[in-house]
Design a protein around this motif. Structure first.
Motif, PDB file in Angstrom:
ATOM      1  N   GLN A 133       5.780 -29.164  31.129  1.00  0.00           N
ATOM      2  CA  GLN A 133       4.452 -29.717  30.865  1.00  0.00           C
ATOM      3  C   GLN A 133       4.579 -31.236  30.934  1.00  0.00           C
ATOM      4  O   GLN A 133       5.287 -31.848  30.134  1.00  0.00           O
TER       5      GLN A 133
ATOM      6  N   GLN B 203       3.164 -35.397  31.706  1.00  0.00           N
ATOM      7  CA  GLN B 203       2.132 -36.413  31.561  1.00  0.00           C
ATOM      8  C   GLN B 203       2.388 -37.422  32.680  1.00  0.00           C
ATOM      9  O   GLN B 203       2.794 -38.562  32.449  1.00  0.00           O
TER      10      GLN B 203
ATOM     11  N   GLN C 258      -0.556 -30.381  33.277  1.00  0.00           N
ATOM     12  CA  GLN C 258      -0.510 -31.756  32.810  1.00  0.00           C
ATOM     13  C   GLN C 258      -1.109 -31.802  31.401  1.00  0.00           C
ATOM     14  O   GLN C 258      -1.975 -30.993  31.058  1.00  0.00           O
ATOM     15  N   ALA C 259      -0.652 -32.802  30.599  1.00  0.00           N
ATOM     16  CA  ALA C 259      -1.089 -32.833  29.203  1.00  0.00           C
ATOM     17  C   ALA C 259      -1.215 -34.257  28.686  1.00  0.00           C
ATOM     18  O   ALA C 259      -0.371 -35.111  28.964  1.00  0.00           O
TER      19      ALA C 259
ATOM     20  N   GLY D 297      -3.369 -29.704  28.900  1.00  0.00           N
ATOM     21  CA  GLY D 297      -2.095 -29.128  28.475  1.00  0.00           C
ATOM     22  C   GLY D 297      -2.166 -27.619  28.378  1.00  0.00           C
ATOM     23  O   GLY D 297      -2.774 -26.951  29.212  1.00  0.00           O
ATOM     24  N   HIS D 298      -1.513 -27.051  27.348  1.00  0.00           N
ATOM     25  CA  HIS D 298      -1.478 -25.611  27.126  1.00  0.00           C
ATOM     26  C   HIS D 298      -0.939 -24.857  28.343  1.00  0.00           C
ATOM     27  O   HIS D 298      -1.536 -23.880  28.806  1.00  0.00           O
ATOM     28  N   SER D 299       0.194 -25.334  28.879  1.00  0.00           N
ATOM     29  CA  SER D 299       0.886 -24.540  29.896  1.00  0.00           C
ATOM     30  C   SER D 299       1.089 -23.134  29.341  1.00  0.00           C
ATOM     31  O   SER D 299       1.510 -22.957  28.196  1.00  0.00           O
TER      32      SER D 299
ATOM     33  N   GLU E 220      -0.254 -29.130  23.325  1.00  0.00           N
ATOM     34  CA  GLU E 220      -0.843 -30.335  23.913  1.00  0.00           C
ATOM     35  C   GLU E 220       0.156 -31.433  24.256  1.00  0.00           C
ATOM     36  O   GLU E 220      -0.227 -32.439  24.863  1.00  0.00           O
TER      37      GLU E 220
ATOM     38  N   PRO F  12       3.655 -33.097  26.078  1.00  0.00           N
ATOM     39  CA  PRO F  12       4.590 -32.894  27.184  1.00  0.00           C
ATOM     40  C   PRO F  12       5.914 -32.326  26.688  1.00  0.00           C
ATOM     41  O   PRO F  12       6.317 -32.547  25.543  1.00  0.00           O
TER      42      PRO F  12
END
Length: 273
Positions: free
Chosen positions: A7, A9, A208-209, A220-222, A237, A239
């Protein structure tokens, strides 16, 4: 299959983003991962089109792709590089995902088909079609663990694409994304779970987060979702890197319980009432 999900940024410096990915690859391999999944726009996230233009490269010249291929070969790690912003032809850009094997070879490429042209209630306005060339074909690629269906972000709203991928034998769907916060809160989880449930497949969605250098915020929230629709991993939320184990035998087991794929039929054209 042990999947690692990054995840990110992503910022405006492709070299810095490449270092983040390579470091994650090393951590993924140390953690026993077979494949690392990264988000949409892993190499560059900058909504200022004039500023970002100077940092764009063609596929052959992109430093992130080169660094990931070298590290994949060094580590013996497969990578789904969710997507890169690349310079295309005729002044247009490409939003292109890559499947890279453990020898550093490019096994598959996918250009985003559905482009995000919307005006949101938050005041955000996006016109991807003004900048990016639209992809023309669905892509499903073989891996040692099963066939992987490729897609990118806004594609998730178009189930016909995923029907095409699962009809082609995909057992895992990759949905790398840079979802906005407002649409993510409303739709992210339900759409990903729906794509898993309707075909009895795993869904891996690296995202992306947070707040990025260019000022945007992403949701976020992969997620990793199982073929029964259960959420196996939600990265929240911030990285970071996390792992999830995918038992591909569950695909056949779930499909035997609800054989929806066997019941698919061509839909005739609509007749007037």
């Amino acid at each position: 299959m042990r999947a690692a999900i990054l995840q990110m940024q992503s910022g405006m410096d492709p070299a810095a983003n490449a270092r983040t990915i390579v470091q994650a690859m090393e951590e993924a391999r140390a953690g026993g991962a077979d494949m690392l999944f990264t988000p949409e726009m892993s190499n560059l996230l900058d909504r200022d089109r004039t500023r970002s233009e100077a940092r764009l490269r063609s596929e052959d010249e992109d430093e992130t792709l080169a660094a990931v291929r070298e590290a994949a070969a060094r580590l013996g790690l497969w990578v789904h590089l969710g997507s890169l912003a690349l310079r295309g032809e005729a002044g247009m850009r490409l939003n292109r995902g890559f499947l890279i094997d453990a020898a550093g070879g490019v096994r598959a490429r996918y250009d985003k088909i559905h482009l995000f042209d919307v005006d949101l209630a938050t005041g955000e306005s996006w016109r991807e079609s003004a900048v990016y060339a639209r992809g023309q074909r669905a892509v499903a690629a073989d891996t040692p663990w099963g066939k992987l269906g490729l897609s990118i972000c806004y594609d998730i709203r178009f189930p016909d694409l995923y029907r095409t991928l699962t009809d082609a034998g995909a057992a895992i769907l990759a949905v790398p994304a840079a979802f906005t916060v407002s649409t993510g809160k409303a739709h992210w989880h339900v759409l990903l779970r729906a794509r898993a449930i309707e075909a009895g497949v795993f869904v891996v969605a690296a995202a992306q987060a947070g707040r990025h250098e260019d000022g945007r915020e992403t949701f976020g929230h992969s997620l990793a979702v199982g073929p029964w629709g259960d959420v196996l991993l939600d990265m929240g939320e911030a990285p970071g890197l996390d792992f999830v184990d995918l038992d591909l035998a569950q695909v056949a087991e779930v499909r035997s319980r609800v054989p929806a794929l066997n019941h698919r039929r061509p839909i005739p054209s609509v007749s007037a009432a």
